[in-house]
Design a protein around this motif. Structure first.
Motif, PDB file in Angstrom:
ATOM      1  N   LEU A  39      -8.814   0.459 -16.196  1.00 35.93           N
ATOM      2  CA  LEU A  39      -7.249   0.587 -15.964  1.00 35.93           C
ATOM      3  C   LEU A  39      -6.450   1.742 -16.681  1.00 35.93           C
ATOM      4  N   ARG A  40      -6.077   2.807 -15.894  1.00 38.97           N
ATOM      5  CA  ARG A  40      -5.627   3.944 -16.499  1.00 38.97           C
ATOM      6  C   ARG A  40      -4.184   4.164 -16.619  1.00 38.97           C
ATOM      7  N   SER A  41      -3.419   3.292 -16.099  1.00 41.96           N
ATOM      8  CA  SER A  41      -2.013   3.356 -16.214  1.00 41.96           C
ATOM      9  C   SER A  41      -1.325   1.771 -16.308  1.00 41.96           C
ATOM     10  N   LEU A  42      -0.415   1.509 -17.368  1.00 37.74           N
ATOM     11  CA  LEU A  42       0.228   0.363 -17.497  1.00 37.74           C
ATOM     12  C   LEU A  42       1.717   0.686 -17.608  1.00 37.74           C
ATOM     13  N   PHE A  43       2.608  -0.050 -16.826  1.00 33.39           N
ATOM     14  CA  PHE A  43       3.797   0.146 -16.563  1.00 33.39           C
ATOM     15  C   PHE A  43       4.508  -1.424 -16.874  1.00 33.39           C
ATOM     16  N   LEU A  44       5.405  -1.050 -17.838  1.00 30.92           N
ATOM     17  CA  LEU A  44       5.991  -2.378 -18.307  1.00 30.92           C
ATOM     18  C   LEU A  44       7.511  -2.190 -18.238  1.00 30.92           C
ATOM     19  N   SER A  45       8.222  -2.942 -17.479  1.00 32.51           N
ATOM     20  CA  SER A  45       9.641  -2.420 -17.569  1.00 32.51           C
ATOM     21  C   SER A  45      10.398  -3.869 -17.291  1.00 32.51           C
ATOM     22  N   TYR A  46      11.809  -3.821 -17.984  1.00 31.68           N
ATOM     23  CA  TYR A  46      12.658  -4.965 -18.034  1.00 31.68           C
ATOM     24  C   TYR A  46      11.998  -6.464 -18.047  1.00 31.68           C
ATOM     25  N   LEU A  47      11.210  -6.411 -19.237  1.00 27.35           N
ATOM     26  CA  LEU A  47      10.714  -7.533 -19.565  1.00 27.35           C
ATOM     27  C   LEU A  47      11.348  -8.295 -20.818  1.00 27.35           C
ATOM     28  N   PRO A  48      12.382  -8.915 -20.555  1.00 31.00           N
ATOM     29  CA  PRO A  48      13.380  -9.246 -21.721  1.00 31.00           C
ATOM     30  C   PRO A  48      12.451 -10.059 -22.713  1.00 31.00           C
ATOM     31  N   ASN A  49      11.577 -10.706 -22.346  1.00 32.85           N
ATOM     32  CA  ASN A  49      11.043 -11.776 -23.291  1.00 32.85           C
ATOM     33  C   ASN A  49       9.567 -11.126 -23.710  1.00 32.85           C
ATOM     34  N   LEU A  50       9.162 -10.074 -23.448  1.00 34.91           N
ATOM     35  CA  LEU A  50       7.747  -9.665 -24.034  1.00 34.91           C
ATOM     36  C   LEU A  50       7.956  -9.191 -25.397  1.00 34.91           C
ATOM     37  N   VAL A  51       7.270 -10.046 -26.338  1.00 33.23           N
ATOM     38  CA  VAL A  51       7.271  -9.971 -27.798  1.00 33.23           C
ATOM     39  C   VAL A  51       6.430  -9.131 -28.383  1.00 33.23           C
ATOM     40  N   SER A  52       5.195  -9.005 -27.608  1.00 38.12           N
ATOM     41  CA  SER A  52       4.180  -7.961 -28.413  1.00 38.12           C
ATOM     42  C   SER A  52       3.138  -7.693 -27.263  1.00 38.12           C
ATOM     43  N   LEU A  53       2.496  -6.667 -27.914  1.00 40.58           N
ATOM     44  CA  LEU A  53       1.139  -5.965 -27.194  1.00 40.58           C
ATOM     45  C   LEU A  53      -0.110  -6.502 -27.913  1.00 40.58           C
ATOM     46  N   PRO A  54      -1.044  -7.015 -27.242  1.00 40.55           N
ATOM     47  CA  PRO A  54      -2.212  -7.152 -28.026  1.00 40.55           C
ATOM     48  C   PRO A  54      -2.943  -6.108 -28.824  1.00 40.55           C
ATOM     49  N   ASN A  55      -3.745  -6.588 -29.844  1.00 41.36           N
ATOM     50  CA  ASN A  55      -4.331  -5.597 -30.599  1.00 41.36           C
ATOM     51  C   ASN A  55      -5.665  -5.059 -29.665  1.00 41.36           C
ATOM     52  N   LYS A  74      -7.071  -1.576  -6.467  1.00 40.51           N
ATOM     53  CA  LYS A  74      -6.921  -0.628  -7.380  1.00 40.51           C
ATOM     54  C   LYS A  74      -5.580  -0.592  -8.091  1.00 40.51           C
ATOM     55  N   ARG A  75      -4.504  -0.724  -7.294  1.00 39.31           N
ATOM     56  CA  ARG A  75      -2.853  -0.767  -7.768  1.00 39.31           C
ATOM     57  C   ARG A  75      -2.431  -2.018  -7.526  1.00 39.31           C
ATOM     58  N   ILE A  76      -1.670  -2.576  -8.337  1.00 35.30           N
ATOM     59  CA  ILE A  76      -0.832  -3.645  -8.152  1.00 35.30           C
ATOM     60  C   ILE A  76       0.592  -3.631  -8.723  1.00 35.30           C
ATOM     61  N   TYR A  77       1.847  -3.724  -8.204  1.00 38.31           N
ATOM     62  CA  TYR A  77       3.280  -3.778  -8.507  1.00 38.31           C
ATOM     63  C   TYR A  77       3.749  -5.191  -8.484  1.00 38.31           C
ATOM     64  N   ILE A  78       4.236  -5.777  -9.492  1.00 34.88           N
ATOM     65  CA  ILE A  78       4.872  -7.069  -9.667  1.00 34.88           C
ATOM     66  C   ILE A  78       6.332  -6.839  -9.906  1.00 34.88           C
ATOM     67  N   ILE A  79       7.294  -7.133  -9.130  1.00 38.08           N
ATOM     68  CA  ILE A  79       8.523  -6.494  -9.289  1.00 38.08           C
ATOM     69  C   ILE A  79       9.764  -7.619  -9.091  1.00 38.08           C
ATOM     70  N   ASN A  80      10.471  -7.964  -9.932  1.00 35.22           N
ATOM     71  CA  ASN A  80      11.581  -8.930 -10.097  1.00 35.22           C
ATOM     72  C   ASN A  80      10.978 -10.342  -9.326  1.00 35.22           C
ATOM     73  N   CYS A  81       9.893 -10.732 -10.020  1.00 35.83           N
ATOM     74  CA  CYS A  81       9.495 -12.105  -9.775  1.00 35.83           C
ATOM     75  C   CYS A  81       9.556 -12.875 -10.913  1.00 35.83           C
ATOM     76  N   ARG A  82      10.733 -13.706 -10.974  1.00 37.27           N
ATOM     77  CA  ARG A  82      11.305 -14.008 -12.195  1.00 37.27           C
ATOM     78  C   ARG A  82      10.192 -15.391 -12.871  1.00 37.27           C
ATOM     79  N   LYS A  83       9.463 -15.950 -12.041  1.00 35.30           N
ATOM     80  CA  LYS A  83       8.684 -16.951 -12.778  1.00 35.30           C
ATOM     81  C   LYS A  83       7.334 -16.436 -13.037  1.00 35.30           C
ATOM     82  N   ILE A 136       4.238  -4.007 -14.351  1.00 33.25           N
ATOM     83  CA  ILE A 136       5.328  -5.345 -14.088  1.00 33.25           C
ATOM     84  C   ILE A 136       6.742  -5.021 -14.462  1.00 33.25           C
ATOM     85  N   GLU A 137       7.613  -5.403 -13.443  1.00 34.48           N
ATOM     86  CA  GLU A 137       8.957  -5.147 -13.774  1.00 34.48           C
ATOM     87  C   GLU A 137       9.779  -6.290 -13.437  1.00 34.48           C
ATOM     88  N   GLY A 138      10.632  -6.561 -14.314  1.00 34.17           N
ATOM     89  CA  GLY A 138      11.688  -7.753 -14.084  1.00 34.17           C
ATOM     90  C   GLY A 138      11.464  -8.945 -13.928  1.00 34.17           C
TER      91      GLY A 138
END
Length: 252
Positions: A168-184, A122-131, A149-151
């Protein structure tokens, strides 16, 4: 053998093999995630919470490590810096609610083989996994309600595999320096209630389909960026896409 033992913490015991302990529901292993030890986790058939922490020396774990853990609710991998792939054995983790992966610097994704055992997650947190990158394996997470998804510097886009996760009810995007766009296709996620975007400097606009998210109740955007300017109330170029959201926070 400890018939009433429910919580077991193991630190610096890499040679230990776990005996059959049906009463144990919580296991934490710190600085000793060896193949010998994690290979015997199956001897805890009623385990509900599993935390594996620190200095793992292995790039992978035994494939069948999680098989038989049908009561497992919470799974956490923390600081396993050399881990490249998740266990891919035919685990039936039908009770799994939450999976946290943090500081696993060499983990590249959740493969399709590994994701089959996570289909009830139900819930997944992916934090500071640089690759880490999103991949086709996510299409099997058909019960997913919350994704954070963070860092993760390699995340450049949101993989199409998420398009069909209608839960999916909640989407959390943080410290993603190369995220260019969100899909349509973001607008197809009809159950989405919360969208949080923080410190994603290359993300400059929201997709037009954002206005189709009629159940979106909370939108938060943090970090001085072009996106924040475009979402400015009344005058921003993207304002019309989010005007229907009742709770909005947009701050530098």
């Amino acid at each position: 053998m400890f018939p009433r033992l429910s919580k077991l913490d193991i630190t610096h015991c890499p040679q230990l093999n776990l005996p059959l302990l049906p009463s144990v529901t919580q296991l934490q292993v710190t600085n000793g995630c060896s193949r010998a030890l994690v290979g015997s986790i199956q001897n805890l058939p009623n385990l509900e919470r599993l935390d594996l922490n620190g200095d793992g020396k292995w790039t992978s774990f035994p494939e069948e490590m999680l098989v038989g853990l049908e009561h497992l609710k919470h799974l956490r991998f923390f600081g396993l810096r050399r881990l490249k792939v998740l266990p891919t054995g035919r685990a039936n983790l039908k009770a799994l609610e939450q999976f946290q992966i943090a500081l696993c610097e060499n983990l590249e994704t959740i493969t399709e083989e590994a994701s089959h055992g996570l289909r009830f997650l139900k819930r997944i947190y992916i934090i500071n996994c640089r690759k880490f990158k999103l991949s086709a394996g996510f299409r099997h997470l058909i019960a997913l309600e919350h994704l954070a998804i963070e860092g993760c510097g390699e995340v450049k886009d949101i993989h199409d595999a998420l398009e069909h996760i209608m839960t999916l009810r909640s989407l959390f995007l943080s410290y993603l320096p190369n995220l260019v766009s969100l899909p349509n296709w973001l607008g197809n996620l009809g159950s989405l209630e919360s969208l949080y975007i923080s410190q994603c400097p290359k993300l400059t606009s929201l997709p037009m389909s954002t206005q189709s998210l009629t159940n979106l109740k909370y939108l938060e955007i943090y970090g001085y960026s072009e996106l924040g300017k475009r979402c400015k109330e009344g005058t921003g170029e993207d304002w019309h896409k989010i005007a229907h959201v009742p709770h909005r926070v947009i701050r530098d």
